[in-house]
Design a protein around this motif. Structure first.
Motif, PDB file in Angstrom:
ATOM      1  N   LEU A 156     -16.842   2.572   2.831  1.00  0.00           N
ATOM      2  CA  LEU A 156     -15.046   2.108   3.133  1.00  0.00           C
ATOM      3  C   LEU A 156     -14.807   1.782   1.634  1.00  0.00           C
ATOM      4  N   LEU A 157     -13.222   2.413   2.536  1.00  0.00           N
ATOM      5  CA  LEU A 157     -12.469   1.951   1.488  1.00  0.00           C
ATOM      6  C   LEU A 157     -10.866   1.569   1.843  1.00  0.00           C
ATOM      7  N   ALA A 158     -10.734   0.227   1.636  1.00  0.00           N
ATOM      8  CA  ALA A 158      -9.683  -0.587   2.341  1.00  0.00           C
ATOM      9  C   ALA A 158      -8.413  -0.077   1.387  1.00  0.00           C
ATOM     10  N   VAL A 159      -7.205   0.360   2.335  1.00  0.00           N
ATOM     11  CA  VAL A 159      -5.999   0.604   1.447  1.00  0.00           C
ATOM     12  C   VAL A 159      -4.855  -0.255   2.262  1.00  0.00           C
ATOM     13  N   ALA A 160      -3.948  -1.091   1.054  1.00  0.00           N
ATOM     14  CA  ALA A 160      -3.144  -2.035   1.247  1.00  0.00           C
ATOM     15  C   ALA A 160      -1.800  -1.524   1.088  1.00  0.00           C
ATOM     16  N   THR A 161      -0.800  -1.550   2.802  1.00  0.00           N
ATOM     17  CA  THR A 161       0.169  -0.275   2.800  1.00  0.00           C
ATOM     18  C   THR A 161       0.963  -1.093   2.763  1.00  0.00           C
ATOM     19  N   ALA A 162       2.336  -1.066   2.884  1.00  0.00           N
ATOM     20  CA  ALA A 162       3.063  -1.265   3.672  1.00  0.00           C
ATOM     21  C   ALA A 162       3.614  -2.301   5.113  1.00  0.00           C
ATOM     22  N   SER A 163       2.486  -1.387   5.996  1.00  0.00           N
ATOM     23  CA  SER A 163       2.519  -1.732   7.004  1.00  0.00           C
ATOM     24  C   SER A 163       1.207  -2.265   7.476  1.00  0.00           C
ATOM     25  N   GLY A 164       0.483  -3.015   6.634  1.00  0.00           N
ATOM     26  CA  GLY A 164      -0.735  -3.385   6.263  1.00  0.00           C
ATOM     27  C   GLY A 164      -2.435  -2.538   5.856  1.00  0.00           C
ATOM     28  N   VAL A 165      -3.292  -2.817   5.651  1.00  0.00           N
ATOM     29  CA  VAL A 165      -4.124  -2.677   5.500  1.00  0.00           C
ATOM     30  C   VAL A 165      -5.368  -1.386   6.104  1.00  0.00           C
ATOM     31  N   GLU A 166      -5.431  -0.472   5.760  1.00  0.00           N
ATOM     32  CA  GLU A 166      -6.094   0.928   6.341  1.00  0.00           C
ATOM     33  C   GLU A 166      -7.841   0.922   6.209  1.00  0.00           C
ATOM     34  N   LEU A 167      -8.544   0.913   7.099  1.00  0.00           N
ATOM     35  CA  LEU A 167     -10.507   1.035   6.219  1.00  0.00           C
ATOM     36  C   LEU A 167     -10.088   2.624   6.336  1.00  0.00           C
ATOM     37  N   LEU A 168     -10.608   3.341   5.649  1.00  0.00           N
ATOM     38  CA  LEU A 168     -10.721   4.218   5.044  1.00  0.00           C
ATOM     39  C   LEU A 168     -12.237   4.997   4.792  1.00  0.00           C
TER      40      LEU A 168
END
Length: 383
Positions: free
Chosen positions: A173-185
């Protein structure tokens, strides 16, 4: 190697050393390699491979990757490190805000402020996959959560599309923090590399996400914001853990006592397959806080400060403890869940070396000010 405008010093906490004992860095360790570039821009983010075979660093112009290899000497020792630059076959076109390595050190993950995530082969510089995050543009949340929609609409227009990232220890997994929350890729090699999996259902009020970190078992990801909110989420479902739901109010009150915004998180390591990977340190420029999410967290009845005695006695105590020392009282007592320590010097980095050792790097600004030369000209106004 950390580069700073002023001298920094690490503080070690371990079972074999006294808590707060400092390491002497007067001599540069032989295990480090010095890397210089011709760029005049400051480094915005950097990462070291888990096996120390490579390092990545980025400024506002480009991402650079370097391979590190020990050189064998005639006497059989290998103290020197050879540095080889890996030429990237494609530049990202926008400033990189965060980068990290995969658990096997073979891949560099980078995310730009525009929300583009890229996977780069650490050995050849080949771009393996690229993904443009679109959650911030749409303002829609996974599962139709009303609270998550509020987070999107409140922040997406004012913040960069991405602010932080982290790779899971299991390499999936890769967690990316964005302006709309946290995306798991997906971080697994293959055709599904960087494919979106799910979005976390975040707790608390919308704020800039300043830190994300997986626990050693990769079953939980912790998220911290600039408003000093902190919560943990299950990676399988994207929902908050039961501990975070039960202790949301208490954690919020505790983290508000931490000076400055949370800058990073560090989980205590554990043996492979071992449960109980729930001990985490959250740190800000002014202090750090330890939380064990396997134990209940009780409200603090008093602030973290020097208590008892007269103001003169408290000043003498601060002087005796010296710069960079933690302020001790009931809230900073050893072994207490939710232990919070305030620091005299600015904290740059906190990280676990083992289950019993933690390194704290501080910026000794008071020592820097004392070393400054007297002013050439001084004008006194008023009396």
């Amino acid at each position: 190697m950390l580069a700073a405008a002023a001298p920094s010093r690490p503080t070690c906490t371990s079972a074999g050393l006294l808590e707060g004992q400092r390491w002497d860095l007067a001599a540069v360790p032989s295990l480090l390699a010095s890397i210089s570039t011709s760029s005049s821009s400051h480094i915005t983010t950097a990462a070291l491979a888990p096996d120390a075979s490579a390092v990545a660093a980025a400024d506002r112009h480009k991402l650079r990757v370097f391979r590190l290899q020990r050189q064998q000497q005639e006497d059989g020792h290998s103290n020197e490190v050879a540095v080889t630059r890996v030429k990237l076959q494609q530049q990202l076109g926008a400033p990189v805000v965060s980068c990290t390595f995969s658990s096997d050190s073979s891949t560099v993950f980078a995310v730009t402020g525009a929300g583009r995530v890229v996977a780069v082969d650490a050995a050849t510089g080949e771009v393996l996959a690229s993904q443009q995050l679109t959650a911030a543009a749409s303002g829609k949340a996974a599962g139709g959560k009303k609270q998550q929609q509020q987070w999107c609409s409140s922040l997406a227009w004012a913040l960069p599309s991405a602010t932080a990232m982290a790779a899971s220890p299991d390499g999936q997994l890769l967690a990316v923090a964005t302006a709309s929350g946290v995306e798991l890729l997906s971080a697994a090699a293959g055709s599904s590399l960087l494919q979106p999996l799910r979005q976390l259902s975040l707790l608390g009020e919308p704020s800039v996400i300043t830190a994300v970190q997986f626990n050693p078992t990769s079953k939980v990801v912790a998220v911290a914001t600039a408003a000093n909110s902190f919560a943990a989420y299950e990676t399988d479902s994207g929902l908050p853990t039961q501990w975070s739901l039960q202790h949301q109010e208490v954690v919020g009150e505790l983290m508000l006592k931490l000076p400055g915004s949370i800058a990073g998180l560090s989980f205590q390591p554990c043996a492979k397959g071992q449960e109980g990977a729930a001990s985490v340190l959250a740190y800000s420029p002014g202090g750090l806080c330890h939380i064990d999410m396997d134990q209940p967290l009780l409200p603090h009845q008093e602030g973290v400060q020097f208590t008892g005695g007269s103001s003169k006695q408290r000043r003498k105590m601060r002087h005796k403890m010296g710069p960079g020392a933690a302020r001790h009282d009931a809230a900073s007592a050893s072994g207490r869940n939710g232990r919070l320590l305030k620091l005299e010097d600015s904290c740059l980095l906190v990280g676990h070396c083992s289950r019993s050792e933690v390194v704290l790097v501080e910026q000794a600004w008071q020592e820097v000010l004392q070393a400054l030369l007297p002013p050439v000209y001084r004008q006194r106004y008023g009396r």
